[in-house]
Design a protein around this motif. Sequence first.
Motif, PDB file in Angstrom:
ATOM      1  N   GLY A  26      60.842  61.711  78.622  1.00 28.00           N
ATOM      2  CA  GLY A  26      60.702  63.158  78.711  1.00 28.00           C
ATOM      3  C   GLY A  26      61.493  63.704  79.884  1.00 28.00           C
ATOM      4  O   GLY A  26      61.371  63.217  81.000  1.00 28.00           O
ATOM      5  N   PHE A  27      62.305  64.756  79.637  1.00 26.43           N
ATOM      6  CA  PHE A  27      63.182  65.259  80.684  1.00 26.43           C
ATOM      7  C   PHE A  27      62.927  66.727  80.967  1.00 26.43           C
ATOM      8  O   PHE A  27      63.834  67.544  81.018  1.00 26.43           O
ATOM      9  N   ARG A  50      63.845  63.546  73.644  1.00 25.73           N
ATOM     10  CA  ARG A  50      63.880  63.681  72.190  1.00 25.73           C
ATOM     11  C   ARG A  50      64.745  64.845  71.730  1.00 25.73           C
ATOM     12  O   ARG A  50      65.261  64.832  70.605  1.00 25.73           O
ATOM     13  N   ALA A  51      64.893  65.886  72.570  1.00 15.72           N
ATOM     14  CA  ALA A  51      65.773  67.002  72.237  1.00 15.72           C
ATOM     15  C   ALA A  51      67.221  66.637  72.580  1.00 15.72           C
ATOM     16  O   ALA A  51      67.516  65.524  72.999  1.00 15.72           O
ATOM     17  N   SER A  52      68.098  67.596  72.432  1.00 10.72           N
ATOM     18  CA  SER A  52      69.522  67.326  72.654  1.00 10.72           C
ATOM     19  C   SER A  52      69.958  67.550  74.090  1.00 10.72           C
ATOM     20  O   SER A  52      71.155  67.471  74.394  1.00 10.72           O
ATOM     21  N   GLY A  53      69.013  67.816  74.969  1.00  8.27           N
ATOM     22  CA  GLY A  53      69.329  67.985  76.375  1.00  8.27           C
ATOM     23  C   GLY A  53      68.064  68.137  77.184  1.00  8.27           C
ATOM     24  O   GLY A  53      66.960  68.277  76.643  1.00  8.27           O
ATOM     25  N   ALA A  54      68.227  68.103  78.489  1.00  3.28           N
ATOM     26  CA  ALA A  54      67.078  68.246  79.387  1.00  3.28           C
ATOM     27  C   ALA A  54      66.508  69.664  79.305  1.00  3.28           C
ATOM     28  O   ALA A  54      67.187  70.590  78.879  1.00  3.28           O
ATOM     29  N   GLY A  55      65.265  69.799  79.699  1.00  5.08           N
ATOM     30  CA  GLY A  55      64.678  71.135  79.800  1.00  5.08           C
ATOM     31  C   GLY A  55      63.248  71.195  79.346  1.00  5.08           C
ATOM     32  O   GLY A  55      62.342  71.475  80.115  1.00  5.08           O
ATOM     33  N   GLY A  56      63.011  70.943  78.051  1.00  6.64           N
ATOM     34  CA  GLY A  56      61.666  71.016  77.512  1.00  6.64           C
ATOM     35  C   GLY A  56      61.034  72.377  77.733  1.00  6.64           C
ATOM     36  O   GLY A  56      61.708  73.400  77.891  1.00  6.64           O
ATOM     37  N   LEU A 179      67.199  70.656  88.742  1.00  8.34           N
ATOM     38  CA  LEU A 179      66.448  69.400  88.820  1.00  8.34           C
ATOM     39  C   LEU A 179      67.088  68.308  87.977  1.00  8.34           C
ATOM     40  O   LEU A 179      67.173  67.146  88.404  1.00  8.34           O
ATOM     41  N   SER A 180      67.536  68.645  86.786  1.00  8.55           N
ATOM     42  CA  SER A 180      68.181  67.624  85.949  1.00  8.55           C
ATOM     43  C   SER A 180      69.502  67.190  86.565  1.00  8.55           C
ATOM     44  O   SER A 180      69.856  66.002  86.526  1.00  8.55           O
ATOM     45  N   GLY A 181      70.221  68.142  87.177  1.00  5.71           N
ATOM     46  CA  GLY A 181      71.466  67.781  87.853  1.00  5.71           C
ATOM     47  C   GLY A 181      71.226  66.867  89.035  1.00  5.71           C
ATOM     48  O   GLY A 181      72.002  65.940  89.288  1.00  5.71           O
ATOM     49  N   ALA A 182      70.132  67.129  89.763  1.00  5.34           N
ATOM     50  CA  ALA A 182      69.799  66.270  90.900  1.00  5.34           C
ATOM     51  C   ALA A 182      69.457  64.859  90.430  1.00  5.34           C
ATOM     52  O   ALA A 182      69.854  63.863  91.063  1.00  5.34           O
ATOM     53  N   ALA A 183      68.728  64.750  89.313  1.00 10.42           N
ATOM     54  CA  ALA A 183      68.344  63.435  88.799  1.00 10.42           C
ATOM     55  C   ALA A 183      69.561  62.634  88.352  1.00 10.42           C
ATOM     56  O   ALA A 183      69.717  61.453  88.705  1.00 10.42           O
ATOM     57  N   THR A 190      70.807  59.438  81.078  1.00  7.00           N
ATOM     58  CA  THR A 190      70.006  60.112  80.057  1.00  7.00           C
ATOM     59  C   THR A 190      70.450  59.718  78.653  1.00  7.00           C
ATOM     60  O   THR A 190      71.650  59.702  78.362  1.00  7.00           O
ATOM     61  N   HIS A 191      69.485  59.411  77.799  1.00  7.12           N
ATOM     62  CA  HIS A 191      69.722  59.240  76.369  1.00  7.12           C
ATOM     63  C   HIS A 191      68.994  60.361  75.647  1.00  7.12           C
ATOM     64  O   HIS A 191      67.752  60.393  75.642  1.00  7.12           O
TER      65      HIS A 191
END
Length: 492
Positions: A26-27, A50-56, A179-183, A190-191
């Motif tokens: 989960g991202f 599970r989606a096509s990018g981070a965020g949720g 946050l996703s950029g920092a990770a 990421t997959h």
Amino acid sequence: MSTSVEPVALSDIGEFDHECDVLVVGFGCAGAAAAFEAARAGADVLVLERASGAGGSSAQSGGELYLGGGTEVQKACGFDDDPDTMYAYLEAALGPNADTAKLRLYCDGSVEHFEWFRECGVAFNPSFYDSPTWMPMSEDGLMWLGENSWPYNTIARAVPRGHRPAARGFGGGVLMEKLSGAATGAGAVTHVDTQATNLVLDDDGRIAGVVARKYGKPVTYRARTAVILTTGGFVDNEEMLAHHAPVLLGHDKVSDGLDDGSGIRMATAIGAATRRMSVVEIALTALPAMVCRGMLVDGMGRRFINEDVYPGHYSVHAVRHQPGPYWTIIDEEGYESVPEADRWGVLPKYAAETLAELEESLGMPAGSLETTVETYNRHAEKGEDPYFHKDPKWLRPLRSPFAAIDPGAGFFGGGAGRGTGAAGFTLGGLHTTVDGEVLNNSGVPVPGLYAAGRAASGMHGEGYVSGTSLGDGTFFGRRAGRAASALKRGSA
């Protein structure tokens, strides 16, 4: 649900398709925080989304973060705060039965957590929005979240703690971008388009990885040290709602559509315990700037709360305890005094010269609304609200002409098709320690399994305040990431 979430034995896997030290599932904001901390601690981190990018759901949120204790934004806006004052408010507002161990850590670490967001690139403007609202349509960095309303202003000194990323309106997208950029910048891989479906267990009962599906095909992931579940809540799973939180059935969802409880189900299939699965947040789309200038009434025409309270509190109280439908009752002077930015384009659904006419339009018992307004006006003339203690600055008699505003006309777009005027999300989840370890029903940690965010039961009791979901998701996501990476260092 028909999809099996039963665990898969390590001995049945053979060769894994991918391996890592820490596998984050989960991202959203909790996953990003966990991945960042684990990666910068030296772990080989892989994130499944599970989606096509981070965020949720985090990316679709308003982006408010409940932070305090003396942040630079608070100081710049002229407010003096400390962890004990913050704790006193949150223990009451998130209660009854807030998780005091998690809450104490959160308040004591709040200033450091604020600085962590800034380290990740999240900017906060040093300006204050001093009007009641769900979310300012401005770029102000600080707002009230009920701290200045009764009874909370009698429990703790009123200090605003709603911190907002520098964005006009909804800031969740900006928050997740940083946050996703920092990770990923710290080394997390990421997959996407990959949905975890089953946990993998070794012969000793330790979590060894997950089985996932990508474009309909199975993919296996070996986690050498830990799996961290940050898959969100279960508001999008009607069956789970019926079992655990039926109050949300029939209402709209505050989610990205993928909060289906998948992580919770995978974990409970191996014996993980859950906690407070009935606890939810509900948002009536009644606009605070209008409600506080008038009154909020139930289907019988009765007030039931001080309207200047945090709007989530009046929402939960209404849906859980009062007969609907719910209406904002306001007069022309009150409506015209609402700043244009705080109207959000909402217009009255009914208007009348007399309360008797308005009662008839709303289907209320004859005389019910008249009695409510007469009582309100009599005390408002003296600047008093002895029944509910609304702040005197919002008290004045309501005069003809009157209007009723449908909560379904608010920012969820008329109930997003259902017209209930309310939407919500779940707050209960897996039972975890303060470091994110998932516990079984004996209170023993499941080896190698962690959880954070709405997949876990966080610091909330029966209450909620905006920003405490993104706040505790990131705070305890960070702790889970650090704890999981420490397993690798301990085995090195």
